[in-house]
Design an enzyme around this catalytic site. Sequence first.
Site, mmCIF file in Angstrom:
data_model
loop_
_atom_site.group_PDB
_atom_site.id
_atom_site.type_symbol
_atom_site.label_atom_id
_atom_site.label_comp_id
_atom_site.label_asym_id
_atom_site.label_seq_id
_atom_site.Cartn_x
_atom_site.Cartn_y
_atom_site.Cartn_z
ATOM 1 N N GLY A 192 0.822 -1.205 0.000
ATOM 2 C CA GLY A 192 0.000 0.000 0.000
ATOM 3 C C GLY A 192 0.854 1.252 0.000
ATOM 4 C CB SER A 193 0.139 4.625 1.293
ATOM 5 O OG SER A 193 -1.107 4.673 0.634
ATOM 6 C CB THR A 194 4.302 1.326 3.510
ATOM 7 O OG1 THR A 194 4.173 0.132 2.759
ATOM 8 C CG2 THR A 194 3.296 1.340 4.646
ATOM 9 C CE LYS A 221 0.403 6.704 -1.843
ATOM 10 N NZ LYS A 221 -0.833 7.154 -1.199
#
Lengths: 621, 366
Positions: free
Chosen positions: A325-327, A329
Site C-alpha cells: 500500500g502507501s508505505t 510512497k
Amino acid sequence: MSFGPRMKERSREVQIFHRRIIVAVLGMLVLLGVLVARLVYLQLMSHDHYTTLSLENRLRVLPIAPTRGLIYSRDGVLLADNRTSFMLEVVPEKAGDIEQAVGRLRQFIELDDEQLERFRTELRQRRRFDTIPLKNNLTEQEVAVFSVNRQQFPGFNIAGRLTRYYPLGSQMAAVVGYVGRINEAELKRIDPADYSGTTHIGKEGIERSYEDVLHGTAGYQQVEVNAEGRVLRVVERSAPVPGRDLHLSIDTRLQAAAIDSLQGRKGAIVAIEPETGAVLAFVSNPSFDPNEFVNGISTRLYQSLRESPDRPLFNRALQGLYPPGSTVKPMMAAGAIETGLRQAGDRTYCPGWFRLPNVSHKYRCWQKVGHGGVDLVRSLAESCDVYYYALAKDLGIDRMHTLLTDFGFGVPTGVDLPGELSGLMPSRDWKKRARKQPWYPGETLVNGIGQGFMLATPLQLAYTASVVANRGRKMSPRVVARIEDPATGEVEQIQAVVSPSVAIAKPEAWTAVVNGMHEVVQGQRGTARATSVGASYQFAGKTGTAQLFGIKQNVTLKNEDIVKHLRDHALFIAFAPLEQPRIALGIIVENGESGSKAAAPIARALFDAYFLTTAYGNASG
Amino acid sequence: MRLGRSGNLLVDLHIDAPLIGGVLLLCAVGLSVLYSASDHSLEVVGKQGVRMLMGLTSMIAIAQLSPLRLARWSPIIYTLGMVLLIATAIVGTGRGAHRWLEIGPLRFQPSEIMKLAVPLTVAWFLSDKLLPPRLSVIGATLLIVVIPGAFIIEQPDLGTAILVMAAGLLVLFFAGISWRLMGIATAVGIVCAPIGWYTMHDYQRQRIITMLDPAADPLGAGYHIIQSTIAVGSGGWSGKGWLNGTQSHLEFLPERATDFIFAVYCEEFGLLGVLVLLAAYLLVLIRGITICVNAQDGFSRLIAASLTFTLFIYIFVNMGMVTGQLPVVGVPLPLISYGGTSLVTIMTGLGILMSIQTHRRFIVES
C-alpha cells in the site's frame, strides 16, 4: 606271560615296534607342525584381524548427547532453557513381578492404556537389564508421591532428562521457534555420528537456523560389554562439547509491548535497529506455545491449531504477504527526486482522480474531493494517491522495479531466520513468465501506490523503513547479536551484513522524504498526526492500507458493510528519532481498516516503550 | 621316617622323576589358567587342586603295581568297565546323553575307564601272541575295541568313543599290523563314510558342518569356534597377560574352563606361552617314548606306546578343536582342563608308564 624260548621272534617284534615308534613320532611331529603352523597363522599373521574382532566384541561406543546451547534476549531474559523433565523407568531384572507392581503403582500415578501397551511391548522386546520407560513428563506431585513410596517398587526409578523449555511460551515462538524429535528427512541431512545421542533438532526459528551452533559436539563413552551386551565398565570417556549460547537482539520488553499493542488482533510487528540491522522485536499474532511441540504435540491440539481461522502457526512477520500500500510512497518519492522527474517543490494537481491519456478509467485518490496542488512533502503527509499515479506513469514500471527492488521489495532481507519469503515486486518479465500477459500501463499506476501485484512481508516493511532511516544504507536484519561459548567464555559477535547502499545519491532526496514522513505524524494534515501528540522525541512514519476487496467504480461502501475478515489491512512504517534513528518499525494489523487509526498508534506505543522503558532508548535527536 | 631300601623316596615309591616333573609343571599351568578362566574363583581352583591330588595319588598307586600284575588285571577291569557301560546305557544320567553313572555319592563316566581298560586289554591279549598278529587275532582284537566303542557311540559320545577305540587300535599299530591291512581298512572306512554320515546324530553332523564353515552359523553351532579363534588370534605373540583375556572374562568364550581352556591360555599367554606349554607336553611325551623304547616285555611296550600316543592325540584333538582345525568333539586338554574324570584317567595312565619304567630291574633280576 611268557618271556621264553622264541627269542628270535621276540627280537623281530622289538624291531617292528621300534620302526612303528619312529613312524608314530614322525606322525606326531607332522601333526605338531600343523598345529604350530595354525597357531602362527592365527596369532601372528592374523593377529590384527582377530584383535579387531575381539575389540568389536567387547567394546561398544555409546554417544553422550551435548547440552544444547541456551538462548537469551538482549535484555538477558532466558528464552530457551534445558529443564529436567522426569520419567518413570523400569529395569525388569530388578523389578520382580512387574504386572503386580504396575497395578499397585496406578494408585499413585495415572497410567493410561496406551502407555501400558507401549510399555509391555518394550518389555517383551528389550533385555532384562535394559531400562524401559513407563511414563514421561511426570508432574512434581507424581515425583513426590512416587519418591515417598519407592521402597514398594524395586527396579522402578525416576530419571531426569534435559528437555527444551521456552519460558516465555508463545511470546517468542515466531522468532525462537522450537525443537522437536528428529524426523526421517532430518536424519538424512545431519551427521549421524554427531547426532547419535541427540533426540531433538531445531525445527523452526532461531532453533533451526542456528542448529549447528546450539547443538554442540557429541561426546562418547567407550564401554566394555560382556557377551550379553551388559555394560560392565567405562573404558574411556570423551566429554561432549556443549552447544554455544545465543544472545538475541530481541528485547523482551519491546516484544511484550508489541504483542500487547496488537490487543489480540491478527497482525505482525517487526522492529529493527537501523544502524546495525539488529532485530529488536519480531511478533506474529496470534501465536502458539512452542513447548507443546518439543515432545510431540497431541494430534488433537495440532489439529485445532492448524484449523483455527486465526492461523496461529503461520509466521506472519516472516511469511505473511501483504500489499504494501502507501508505505511504498517514500521510496517512490526518493526515486522521483533522484531521477530528476520531480523537485521537492514541484506540485501535482489532485482533483481526486487520475486518468491515463485516452482511457476513460479513473484511478481514484483515497481523498475523493482531491488534495489540490500537492508537493512531495504533502504527498507523503496526506498520502495523496494522484501524486504517485502521475509519478508512476512518468517513472514507468521498469524504473520502478529497479528502484523498489533496490529498497528491498521482492527480495529476501537475508534475516537469520529460516523460511523467509521474498514477497513480490512485479516487472514486465515477471508478468510474461507468471501470467503470460503483457504489462498494462494501468498496472504501473496501481503499483505506484503499493497495490496490484506487489506483496511484501512485515519484515520487509520494517527493513525498508530502516533503509530510509539510514538514508539508503542497507543492513541485513539480524536476530542473533552474539554467540557465547559457555565453557570458554569466548564471544563471537555476529557482524551485520552490509549490502551496497540504495542508489539514491542526492541528499535532498532523503531530506524531502524524511520531512514528508515526519509531516505524516507531525503535520497539521498528516494522516497520523494524532500519533505524535506529547512525544518527547521526533519521529517519522508512513501509513498504508492494503485493500483486500476490489471496490467497483463509483460505488461507495462503508466499512461496516464489509465482513471483518475482508476489511483492509492497516499498515505503518516508522522510525525514530529523525536523526541517527535507533529503531525502525514495520507494522501490519490484519483487517485493521486504516493504517493511521490501527497501526500508527502502535508505533507510538513501541517508541515510547523503547525509549522510555529500556536502557537503549535515547530520546534526543 | 624310614624310606625303604634305597633311601631314595622317588625310587622306593616307583616314581619316575621326569614324568612327575612334567605332570606337576602342567598341573601348575593348569591351575593358574583355571584361576583366570574361572574369573578368579579360588573355590574352583581349590576343587581342581583336590582332584589333582586324587590323580597324583592314583598315579603313584598304579606305579606300585608291576606291569605283570596290571596285565593280569586288565581283562577284569575291562569286564567291569563293560558291565558299567551296559548299566549306563540302562540307568545312566546326563543332559540328552546317557554318559554318567551314579553309584551312591560317586558320579562318573564308565567310558573313562575304557580309555585305559581297552588298550590294557588289547595289550594283554596280544602280549602272548606271535606278532605281527595273524588275521584271526586282529579280528578278536577288533571285537575288544569295537564293542565298548559301540556302547559309547550310543550314549552318544562320539569323541570319547573315537579316543577309546584309537587307544585300542594304537596297540594294534604298535603290534605291527601290516600297512597293507591298514590301507585296506582306511579304504573301507572312506567307502563307508557316507553310511556313517546317515547314521550320525544331527548334532554330530552339525559339528562337522560347523567345523568346515563356522561363519555359516555364527550365533549357533559356529559360535564356539568363532569366539575361540578370536581369543587365540587376539592373543598374538605374547598374549594379553594373565587374567587380562577379554574374550574369556567377558563370557564370549563358552566352556572356557573345560574344553576351551586352551583358548584362554592362548589369549592370555600368546604364541610364546603356547610354545612353552607344548614344550612341557613334549617333555612328558618324550619321556613316555623313552619308557616304551626301554620297556622289556611285549605288554609293557604296547601299553606304554599306546598311552603315550593317546596322550598326544588328546592334546592334538583339543588344540585342533580350539584353533578351529577339528570339529568340536568335547575332548579336554590333558591335565589343564577343569574336571576330574579325565584328569584321573590321564594321571592313572601316566602311573602305568611309571610302573613300566620303575619295575624294569625286577624283571631283569627275575
